[in-house]
Write a protein that holds these residues in place. Sequence first.
Motif: not given
Length: 681
Positions: A520-549
């Motif tokens: 699964v490829l995720y994207g983030c629409d926010e302009k901020h330093p991104h979380n290292d991992l998609q499942d980190d709960k530090i802040k809302s990040c990598w919530q947009t699924i760009v695609g699943t292959r």
Amino acid sequence: MTHRFKQASVLLMALLMLFYGCGFKAEVLANTATENSPEITEPTAQTDPAFTGEIEDTKKKSPELDPGEQAILDANGITATEDTGKMDASGNYILGETASGGTVTCSTSLRTLASRSFGDEPCYKKFQRAAGWDDGVIYSSDFASPDGSDIITTTTPILRISDNGVDQIAYCADPSLNIPSEVVGPNGLVTYNRESWNVQSGRIRNVMWHGYHDGNSGEYYVQTWAAIRVIAGIGAYTDYYMTDPTVANLVNTLSYQNPNNWDASWSIVPEREEAVWNASTKRQETGWFQTYCNNIADHGTYTVTLPSGVHALLRNTSGQVYSDVTDQFTIYDDDDFMLYADGSYQGEVSANITPTTIKRHSSDAGNPDACVIYAPDVPDTQRLFVSLAVGQSPLSSGFRANFTGATGDAQLQKTDNRTKEKLAGATFGLYDMKDNLLKQGITDENGQWNVTDLVFGDYYFKEIAAPKGYELNPAKLPFTVDGIRDMVTVVMANEPKKGPFQFIKQDAETREPLKGVTFVLYGCDEKHPHNDLQDDKIKSCWQTIVGTRISGTDGKIDFGNLYAGEYQLVETKTVPGYAKPMGQWRVTIDPEAVETVKITAKGTAPAFVKDGNALKVDNQKNDKLPFTGGNGDHRAALMLAGMVFFLAAGILALILKKRNLKNPKESSEKIERKEENESEK
């Protein structure tokens, strides 16, 4: 019986001869009475039997006299004057000439004058005479005598002098003298010269104009002649002439009125106008071109032809706008006009205009207000009053209207097609509709390029160079500057450039492709330093699924073309016997970089490797990598769990040891009891 018949026949013949003789005498008497009667109408030049209406090169004979007319001349000892036989272009009989080469003509044949009576003038008196008075007797056509007792209907012979190319009515200055004839001139024709003295009177000129000035309008010939004599002081019958109301009007009123349009002037003001933009009517407009008429009584019209695209508004003397026209218009000489066009029109509209209105003036520059007398070169012949020719000239004026074209402004707005953000750095060209490059500019930090002072018309923007990271948009953006909007805004969106992202999932040892692995490829629409991992709960990040292959038999994972930016790649399911990586990957797409795809491992995920042009990532089998798979760092979790287990066992051992130390007797008894049980066995 026979004798009586003979007597009757003789008597009948005698009676017939008697009646015949009486009839002949009555006819002669009737003819004589006819010649002396004021009621007989004389044929004009048009009805004269001698006039055929055609101009002949050879001499034209005067009409033959009938026996009755000839008998009258013979009885009075009169010899009929012969015509020259020549006629002018108007059918008048040529009687003489002027020193400057003009001609003297009469509307009636001289032989006709010699043999017929005119008005109250019997033919046996001096017959070579034009219309006029003698001893208070009127010789004229269609004229009532002052006391109203007599109405004369015979035709007056009209004299003319054509001199300097202008045909003028002539009036007898000396009615008791003969009119010119061929036989009295020393060289065949009488020659007339202007006398050295002139009757300098604008009043005489005016009388001739308002009176019988052209033979078919105005007052009557003889009344005009009488008014001239009154003003010139010629003749002893002034009081008598003035009893006629027409003569009195000519003398007292019309003699003070110049000919219509005398020294008239006509002009268009201003001569030049600059069209300006009218914001309320949304068009270019000139001011009013106003016409000025001076000394104009006989008004005419004028015509103006307009080029395509130009309109005219027309206004009358009351200030009322009554028409909006194109192409061409014809209006009265005292009406005004203004021009207008849309904002795109450019050019000069001009014209020299000649109205149908004419200016009247004297054709004799040396004697502008004079009536002259032409005197013959032989005695006993009429002098002739002739007004200086009232000439006429065209009037003219001109105008110019300059249309420079109205101007307006245009703005180009450049945006990102996805985010709608304003894009700086795009290079655009401004073109006319003939594809000529007019200007070139670059969008600013607000994504705008402003172009000012554009002449109204049609244009288009076209992108020459796109901003960094964006595809060039080759579309033309047409627009019209027309003044309807204060500024014309044109928007163009650019599509960001994309880069391809694909890779192969393979066995770490055999390098064989793995089928069925899910990413699964995720994207983030926010302009901020991104979380290292998609499942980190530090802040809302990598919530947009760009695609699943899911990888196929070739192990390929293809996410297609991706916009520039950062993405998070997560392996969510692997195949049996293989462990899921304990980490994830950060994917950076930069279509304009040499290396368009950069992948950074996050956590303990295995690194991507490049094999030629292909990206590949390995999966380890479970027996080779006990701690592989799972979501997160499982190996660390297991180690932590083991440590917790050993720590708990130690704590439990300490607790038990402490119990034994507190109850030694009980413990001893338990030992003894245990030993007994074992011995019994």
